[in-house]
Design a protein around this motif. Structure first.
Motif, PDB file in Angstrom:
ATOM      1  N   GLN A  59      35.819  43.188 -12.119  1.00 56.62           N
ATOM      2  CA  GLN A  59      37.126  43.342 -12.523  1.00 56.62           C
ATOM      3  C   GLN A  59      37.759  42.835 -13.562  1.00 56.62           C
ATOM      4  O   GLN A  59      38.576  43.414 -14.194  1.00 56.62           O
ATOM      5  CB  GLN A  59      38.247  43.153 -11.231  1.00 56.62           C
TER       6      GLN A  59
ATOM      7  N   VAL B  12      32.853  48.743 -10.408  1.00 56.05           N
ATOM      8  CA  VAL B  12      34.077  48.521  -9.955  1.00 56.05           C
ATOM      9  C   VAL B  12      34.422  49.633  -9.030  1.00 56.05           C
ATOM     10  O   VAL B  12      34.904  49.546  -8.013  1.00 56.05           O
ATOM     11  CB  VAL B  12      35.110  48.272 -10.952  1.00 56.05           C
TER      12      VAL B  12
ATOM     13  N   ASN C   7      36.144  49.887 -19.445  1.00 61.33           N
ATOM     14  CA  ASN C   7      34.789  49.399 -18.721  1.00 61.33           C
ATOM     15  C   ASN C   7      33.841  50.561 -18.196  1.00 61.33           C
ATOM     16  O   ASN C   7      32.989  50.696 -17.664  1.00 61.33           O
ATOM     17  CB  ASN C   7      35.245  48.783 -17.400  1.00 61.33           C
TER      18      ASN C   7
ATOM     19  N   SER D 257      35.118  49.720  -4.970  1.00 64.45           N
ATOM     20  CA  SER D 257      36.487  49.614  -4.750  1.00 64.45           C
ATOM     21  C   SER D 257      37.249  51.039  -4.463  1.00 64.45           C
ATOM     22  O   SER D 257      38.182  51.173  -3.968  1.00 64.45           O
ATOM     23  CB  SER D 257      37.276  48.739  -5.469  1.00 64.45           C
TER      24      SER D 257
ATOM     25  N   ASP E  18      34.183  53.788 -16.689  1.00 68.16           N
ATOM     26  CA  ASP E  18      34.071  54.085 -15.356  1.00 68.16           C
ATOM     27  C   ASP E  18      33.243  55.489 -15.008  1.00 68.16           C
ATOM     28  O   ASP E  18      33.118  56.326 -16.018  1.00 68.16           O
ATOM     29  CB  ASP E  18      35.626  53.896 -14.585  1.00 68.16           C
TER      30      ASP E  18
END
Length: 304
Positions: free
Chosen positions: A171, A220, A93, A224, A95
């Motif tokens: 997610q 994400v 993903n 979070s 990040d």
């Protein structure tokens, strides 16, 4: 949709392991004193060229790269893995930490190619988080650090409060679709009217020329996993830029981060009439002026 092509710069490529990363360079104007090397870092929902080399008819220097090159800067930007022309094949993903890894590879290439000893680094939104984490990991490569539309803990952020409602969806997959309506939402969510329609449409054309989906990792992380950066470990002179209407972070959150920065050559700038995407706003030239002043500020002779 009008397909966008980029001209006037040089295409470069480097690797991070087996991942190919695209870089774009515009050289300083001839006959202008050289002022340093800027590395621009894009955010969550668009690649590098739409953000920093945008062309809009009738809007002089919509390209930040063009304007700073005219002032004597060697200007570089890069598509993070999962964005634009860089590789997208890994099932990840992309990040914030992965983005900082990209910057490690990209900065190594830029320093060797351009001959600079260190970089003037500007990051916007999640790009600011990537730039800050990179500066924390590689302080020797960052001469000065500019963090625009930054967020530290996320406390008091209306944008992240709304985004968290879709956290489970983000997610559950590695990419999220984008379209023209999504690009419009970037400018409508905080304070409509801070950007003109021609610029928004040109920005959307440029973004959608390169991508129809974006990685979910930065969303994400910002929903979070904050805080991801320790301000006490950032050694470079730093400016924190906050748009007056930007909903990504509360001013209290940013001031708490700013207070903890150890280098006293630091600045905090609230940009009047700006929401989130500062280089695409009506007041974009003001943003250039603030950034230029910080990047050319003399170092202190006396430090106590």
């Amino acid at each position: 949709m009008t397909e966008v092509k980029w001209t006037g710069g040089e295409e470069h490529w480097t690797t991070k392991g087996d991942i190919r990363l695209f870089l774009w360079n515009k050289k300083p104007a001839a006959g202008v004193p050289r002022k340093g090397t800027i590395f621009f870092v894009h955010g969550s929902s668009m690649a590098s060229q739409p953000t920093f080399d945008l062309q809009v008819p009738g809007r002089p220097f919509s390209s930040a790269m063009d304007w700073f090159a005219q002032q004597g800067f060697d200007t570089w930007t890069m598509d993070n893995e999962g964005y634009g022309r860089s590789d997208k094949h890994r099932p990840i993903n992309s990040d914030i930490s992965n983005g900082a890894d990209d910057l490690a590879a990209g900065s190594e290439y830029v320093l060797k190619a351009g001959g600079a000893k260190s970089l003037l680094m500007y990051g916007i939104s999640s790009g600011a988080l990537k730039a800050a984490l990179f500066a924390q990991r590689h302080p020797e490569r960052v001469a000065r650090l500019a963090l625009d539309a930054f967020v530290w803990t996320g406390e008091g952020s209306p944008t992240l409060e709304q985004r968290k409602k879709k956290l489970a969806e983000f997610q559950a997959k590695t990419r999220r679709p984008i379209d023209r309506a999504f690009v419009h939402s970037i400018f409508n969510r905080d304070h409509p009217g801070t950007a003109d329609e021609a610029t928004i449409e040109a920005f959307a054309d440029a973004i959608l020329t390169l991508d129809s989906s974006m990685p979910t990792g930065t969303y994400v992380d910002m929903c979070s996993k904050l805080p991801l950066v320790d301000p006490a470990k950032i050694q470079a002179p730093t400016i924190v830029l906050r748009g007056e209407y930007d909903g990504i972070a509360s001013i209290e959150d940013l001031l708490a981060f700013f207070q903890r920065l150890p280098n006293m050559q630091k600045q905090f700038s609230v940009m009047a009439g700006i929401s989130h995407a500062s280089f695409q706003q009506k007041n974009y030239m003001m943003v250039y002026d603030i950034l230029h002043a910080f990047f050319t500020l003399r170092d202190p002779l006396y430090k106590g």
